[in-house]
Design a protein around this motif. Structure first.
Motif, mmCIF file in Angstrom:
data_model
loop_
_atom_site.group_PDB
_atom_site.id
_atom_site.type_symbol
_atom_site.label_atom_id
_atom_site.label_comp_id
_atom_site.label_asym_id
_atom_site.label_seq_id
_atom_site.Cartn_x
_atom_site.Cartn_y
_atom_site.Cartn_z
ATOM 1 N N ILE B 84 31.424 36.429 33.255
ATOM 2 C CA ILE B 84 31.148 37.235 34.292
ATOM 3 C C ILE B 84 30.293 36.449 35.440
ATOM 4 O O ILE B 84 29.502 35.729 35.102
ATOM 5 C CB ILE B 84 30.156 38.611 33.997
ATOM 6 C CG1 ILE B 84 31.080 39.551 33.253
ATOM 7 C CG2 ILE B 84 29.545 39.077 35.072
ATOM 8 C CD1 ILE B 84 30.600 40.718 32.793
ATOM 9 N N GLY B 85 30.861 36.595 36.874
ATOM 10 C CA GLY B 85 30.109 36.264 37.714
ATOM 11 C C GLY B 85 29.362 37.318 38.757
ATOM 12 O O GLY B 85 30.130 38.417 39.042
ATOM 13 N N ALA B 152 28.160 32.888 41.818
ATOM 14 C CA ALA B 152 28.791 33.825 41.071
ATOM 15 C C ALA B 152 30.270 33.119 40.677
ATOM 16 O O ALA B 152 30.554 33.401 39.617
ATOM 17 C CB ALA B 152 29.148 34.832 41.856
ATOM 18 N N LEU B 153 30.637 32.384 41.612
ATOM 19 C CA LEU B 153 32.110 31.622 41.437
ATOM 20 C C LEU B 153 32.131 30.257 40.546
ATOM 21 O O LEU B 153 33.214 29.949 40.456
ATOM 22 C CB LEU B 153 32.780 31.401 42.682
ATOM 23 C CG LEU B 153 33.043 32.787 43.495
ATOM 24 C CD1 LEU B 153 33.468 32.683 45.028
ATOM 25 C CD2 LEU B 153 34.311 33.439 42.763
ATOM 26 N N LEU B 159 35.869 37.753 35.366
ATOM 27 C CA LEU B 159 35.680 39.173 35.949
ATOM 28 C C LEU B 159 34.337 38.990 36.841
ATOM 29 O O LEU B 159 33.290 38.336 36.697
ATOM 30 C CB LEU B 159 35.043 40.147 34.930
ATOM 31 C CG LEU B 159 34.380 41.326 35.644
ATOM 32 C CD1 LEU B 159 35.746 42.226 36.095
ATOM 33 C CD2 LEU B 159 33.927 42.399 34.249
ATOM 34 N N LEU B 160 34.634 39.414 38.131
ATOM 35 C CA LEU B 160 33.676 39.074 39.440
ATOM 36 C C LEU B 160 32.953 40.496 39.469
ATOM 37 O O LEU B 160 33.663 41.351 39.488
ATOM 38 C CB LEU B 160 34.350 38.864 40.492
ATOM 39 C CG LEU B 160 33.681 37.992 41.649
ATOM 40 C CD1 LEU B 160 32.803 36.955 41.026
ATOM 41 C CD2 LEU B 160 34.433 37.680 42.847
ATOM 42 N N ARG C 86 18.953 34.645 33.232
ATOM 43 C CA ARG C 86 19.788 35.246 32.189
ATOM 44 C C ARG C 86 21.327 35.174 32.404
ATOM 45 O O ARG C 86 21.845 34.925 31.374
ATOM 46 C CB ARG C 86 19.395 36.781 32.122
ATOM 47 C CG ARG C 86 18.201 37.073 31.306
ATOM 48 C CD ARG C 86 17.799 38.385 31.066
ATOM 49 N NE ARG C 86 16.428 38.434 30.846
ATOM 50 C CZ ARG C 86 15.509 38.808 31.578
ATOM 51 N NH1 ARG C 86 16.143 39.652 32.964
ATOM 52 N NH2 ARG C 86 14.198 38.924 31.554
ATOM 53 N N LEU C 87 21.836 35.422 33.477
ATOM 54 C CA LEU C 87 23.173 35.359 33.781
ATOM 55 C C LEU C 87 23.883 33.952 33.764
ATOM 56 O O LEU C 87 24.883 33.453 33.253
ATOM 57 C CB LEU C 87 23.551 35.801 35.037
ATOM 58 C CG LEU C 87 23.219 37.435 35.024
ATOM 59 C CD1 LEU C 87 23.876 37.653 36.515
ATOM 60 C CD2 LEU C 87 24.702 37.888 34.361
ATOM 61 N N THR C 88 22.731 32.827 33.843
ATOM 62 C CA THR C 88 23.170 31.479 34.022
ATOM 63 C C THR C 88 23.062 30.568 32.615
ATOM 64 O O THR C 88 23.897 29.921 32.093
ATOM 65 C CB THR C 88 22.493 30.632 34.926
ATOM 66 O OG1 THR C 88 22.235 31.735 36.264
ATOM 67 C CG2 THR C 88 22.991 29.487 35.587
ATOM 68 N N ALA C 89 21.912 31.003 31.996
ATOM 69 C CA ALA C 89 21.394 30.096 31.049
ATOM 70 C C ALA C 89 21.618 30.846 29.471
ATOM 71 O O ALA C 89 21.322 31.940 29.377
ATOM 72 C CB ALA C 89 19.975 29.456 31.064
ATOM 73 N N ASP C 90 21.790 30.045 28.596
ATOM 74 C CA ASP C 90 21.485 30.510 27.213
ATOM 75 C C ASP C 90 20.213 30.621 26.730
ATOM 76 O O ASP C 90 19.507 29.990 27.037
ATOM 77 C CB ASP C 90 22.375 29.275 26.251
ATOM 78 C CG ASP C 90 22.080 29.525 25.001
ATOM 79 O OD1 ASP C 90 22.942 30.571 24.604
ATOM 80 O OD2 ASP C 90 21.516 28.782 24.160
ATOM 81 N N ALA C 91 19.885 31.822 25.945
ATOM 82 C CA ALA C 91 18.623 32.165 25.797
ATOM 83 C C ALA C 91 17.918 30.979 25.008
ATOM 84 O O ALA C 91 16.589 30.669 25.515
ATOM 85 C CB ALA C 91 18.444 33.331 24.953
ATOM 86 N N HIS C 92 18.472 30.258 24.028
ATOM 87 C CA HIS C 92 17.709 29.337 23.467
ATOM 88 C C HIS C 92 17.442 28.025 24.447
ATOM 89 O O HIS C 92 16.472 27.324 24.028
ATOM 90 C CB HIS C 92 18.455 28.864 22.347
ATOM 91 C CG HIS C 92 18.333 29.752 20.910
ATOM 92 N ND1 HIS C 92 19.218 30.259 20.485
ATOM 93 C CD2 HIS C 92 16.985 30.580 20.637
ATOM 94 C CE1 HIS C 92 18.635 31.444 19.537
ATOM 95 N NE2 HIS C 92 17.497 31.302 19.516
ATOM 96 N N ALA C 93 18.361 27.911 25.231
ATOM 97 C CA ALA C 93 18.152 26.601 26.100
ATOM 98 C C ALA C 93 16.838 27.094 27.125
ATOM 99 O O ALA C 93 16.106 26.246 27.325
ATOM 100 C CB ALA C 93 19.359 26.409 27.120
ATOM 101 N N VAL C 94 16.864 28.477 27.559
ATOM 102 C CA VAL C 94 15.759 28.787 28.349
ATOM 103 C C VAL C 94 14.353 28.591 27.545
ATOM 104 O O VAL C 94 13.377 28.167 28.112
ATOM 105 C CB VAL C 94 15.829 30.355 28.779
ATOM 106 C CG1 VAL C 94 14.496 30.766 29.418
ATOM 107 C CG2 VAL C 94 16.874 30.417 29.823
#
Lengths: 221, 214, 223
Positions: B84-85, B152-153, B159-160, C86-94
């Motif tokens: 997801i982005g 996001a991309l 899914l965007l 949260r959207l970018t990184a894995d929890a354990h890496a954080v």
């Protein structure tokens, strides 16, 4: 009814035990405080264990419905509340007992005293943390996480710290652990006070859980 | 950047979100599938952004299920972020980091190509070329929003998810967003929350959320 | 992508943001210096017993570290960047990245506080290496416990006061052991080998806290 029997047992035992026992320097009625103090300390530890078990279940219930998690959270919280009450009672009675026996209310080098104090703080911190989170699911998870992390210092206090301090202070303090209680004290504690206080804990736990469920239902409506 | 098509399906079923005693929305269901663009609209406070956050796993719904499948395989909760982005106006950026550093960090975390060329391509795509080395703290609101698109991309998500796609963007920015949405159609799917008629017209399907209830 | 690579990426991001926006870092360092100054002034020319020297050292170190260790998580929530992370990184890496950052920060604080603190209370350890080992293991235990508590309180209200209230009970056993062990190293005739047990104890504490944090962190970090 249950409550009456339980309280009756808890009081009857101590009253019928002879005053004073060889090992206590002071003896007299003051020594009977032990019938209250020791079970309180037991229940505080029991509450900690029960709370931690429910905390694990809260974290494992992540994928399930929020209602299941909320109910487990209620149980964990009730256990912790009872733990706070009994840890407080154990601290106060222990302190009075210590003053009677050793003429000092508090000794930071006595591992048991430090343990009960830290456990008291952990119960309090758990409850303070809960108050600081609004979102119920997040509250359940954060509180459970804290309860579990706090098991580490808990284990340390019970197993590691006494050994470390003992190397410095010998085992002069070990008597307070109740290993060498004399006379009627040990049987009365074990066969009357233990079941009576366990019953008391179970009853209070039930009450607390039911009260919280009602409050939650009321809030939802 | 050439991208293949990914079979993606998002199924939102009977999702409701409650904050304390207030229902933000009750029982929303929608589906987004490959090649599709779905818009969510509704008055302020109807829970559009909240729904998108629930889809992205940033918020757990009080009831119902959000299920994302990629290549006909259901994505477990902790891997949802890989597919997801999200671009949303309230998605905070690090003030002291530059745009390139944001992108590099994201590329590293997603395990995708973080080469300088690729960063430059992405920045060019969103119209931030030449500003990649400036700290985000010095960016205007519109520029930040453009950077959110690049972020996001970066991992070419299936899914965007776009919250207020053209908020704070100028006309040129809106054109960029439109082209991004059209491009994503060929790669995966788009879910967006908007009340702008110009944006809902991009969608194949519009899901209208009710007004706020208490 | 490997977990360690992710952790180092998070660590690098923390270092970049903290070193550029130095307000928090400077405040923490200044706080430790101020704490030291108060102790130095309070002690004056007095000759203190080892137990008091040790207690003062650890109190300064604890408060200095505590003033700075929550920032690693609270700044994400305050700047609204936690969703992006949260959207970018894995929890354990954080978790690992932030733990590493806090370890570095605590060691930095200790490098400033401890030598200066020794001067302030006019103590000189008989065996500097044993003393340093005790201090380092105490710092490990301190940083690991503070990091997980920071992660928890970052998601609650009233973070500042809460960090102290919720963190201290976890750290009290560490403080007790560290103060005892440090006292032994500051005694004129240090009993050889006595501090070893405490060093192992403190390191074991740190490892157990990391293990517990590892297990609960996803529940704390993710929704």
């Amino acid at each position: 009814m249950v409550a009456t029997i339980v309280v009756g047992l808890a009081i009857a035992g101590p009253v019928r035990t002879p005053d004073g026992v060889a090992m206590f320097t002071m003896g007299g009625h003051g020594a009977k405080l032990i019938f209250f103090h020791v079970p309180c300390a037991w229940l505080a530890s029991l509450a900690y264990i029960v709370g931690a078990i429910y905390a694990v279940r809260v974290l494992l219930s992540g994928g399930k419905s929020p209602e299941v998690q909320a109910d487990l959270d209620i149980k964990a919280c009730t256990a912790m509340e009872l733990g706070l009450v009994f840890a407080f009672l154990a601290t106060v009675t222990g302190s009075i007992f210590s003053h009677n026996e050793w003429l000092t209310f508090w000794n930071w080098r006595e591992p048991r005293m430090v343990s009960i104090f830290v456990i008291l703080l952990i119960f309090a911190a758990y409850l303070v943390l809960r108050q600081a989170v609004d979102n119920p699911t997040r509250r359940a998870r954060l509180a459970a996480a804290y309860a579990l992390v706090s098991v580490v210092p808990g284990m340390f206090l019970i197993w590691v710290l006494p050994r470390m301090v003992a190397t410095l202070h010998g085992d002069a303090n070990q008597a307070v652990m109740g290993n060498n209680l004399g006379g009627m004290y040990r049987p009365v504690l074990r066969y009357l006070a233990l079941p009576a206080f366990l019953g008391l804990f179970g009853w209070m736990f039930q009450l607390g859980v039911r009260a919280k469920r009602l409050a939650a239902r009321h809030a939802a409506e | 950047m050439a991208m293949g098509t990914v079979a993606v399906k998002l199924a939102v079923q009977d999702v409701c979100v409650r904050f304390g005693r207030r229902d933000v929305f009750g029982s929303v269901s929608l589906t987004v599938a490959s090649g599709g663009v779905v818009a969510v609209s509704g008055p302020n406070g109807s829970g559009k952004s909240t729904l998108l956050r629930a889809v992205c796993g940033l918020l757990s719904p009080s009831g119902g299920t959000v299920c994302l499948s990629v290549a006909d395989r259901q994505v477990p909760q902790h891997e949802v972020r890989r597919h997801i982005g999200l671009s949303a106006p309230d998605l905070g950026l690090y003030r002291s980091l530059t745009a390139s550093e944001h992108l590099q960090f994201a590329a590293q975390m997603h395990g995708v190509d973080g080469s300088i060329d690729r960063m430059r391509d992405l920045l060019t795509l969103v119209g931030l070329r030449g500003r990649g080395r400036d700290a985000v703290g010095s960016y205007s609101t519109g520029m930040r929003h453009r950077l959110r698109y690049a972020l996001a991309l970066i991992h070419e998500p299936a899914l965007l998810v776009l919250d207020e796609p053209t908020a704070n963007l100028d006309a040129e920015g809106a054109t960029v967003v439109k082209s991004i949405v059209e491009r994503q159609r060929g790669h995966g799917a788009v879910l967006m929350a908007t009340n702008e008629a110009s944006e809902t017209s991009w969608a194949d399907h519009v899901c209208v959320l009710g007004s706020a209830r208490s | 992508m490997g977990l360690l690579a992710g952790a180092f990426a998070v660590l690098r991001k923390e270092l970049q943001t903290e070193l550029r926006d130095r307000a928090a870092l400077n405040a923490t360092l200044l706080f430790s210096v101020a704490g030291l100054a108060i102790v130095a002034y309070g002690v004056g020319p007095a000759v203190l017993p080892a137990v008091v020297q040790s207690a003062l050292l650890w109190v300064v170190l604890f408060f200095a570290a505590f003033s700075g260790l929550a920032h690693v998580f609270t700044h994400e929530e305050e700047a609204g960047t936690s969703s992006l992370l949260r959207l970018t990184a894995d929890a354990h890496a954080v978790y690992l990245g932030k733990l590493l950052f806090n370890l570095l920060l605590t060691v930095l604080i200790a490098l400033i506080t401890v030598p200066a603190g020794l001067v302030a209370v006019s103590a000189s350890p008989d065996r500097p290496w044993v003393f340093a080992a005790v201090a380092l293991s105490g710092v490990l235990a301190l940083a690991t416990s503070a990091t997980v508590v920071a992660a928890i309180i970052a998601r609650a209200q009233g973070r500042g006061a809460l960090f102290g209230a919720v963190g201290l009970p976890l750290l009290l056993p560490v403080l007790l052991i560290a103060v005892d062990a440090t006292k032994n190293t500051l005694e004129p005739e240090m009993i050889p080998g006595l501090a070893m047990r405490e060093i192992v104890g403190l390191c074991a504490f740190a490892v157990m806290v990391i293990a517990a944090s590892w297990l609960v962190f996803p529940a704390v970090w993710e929704e």
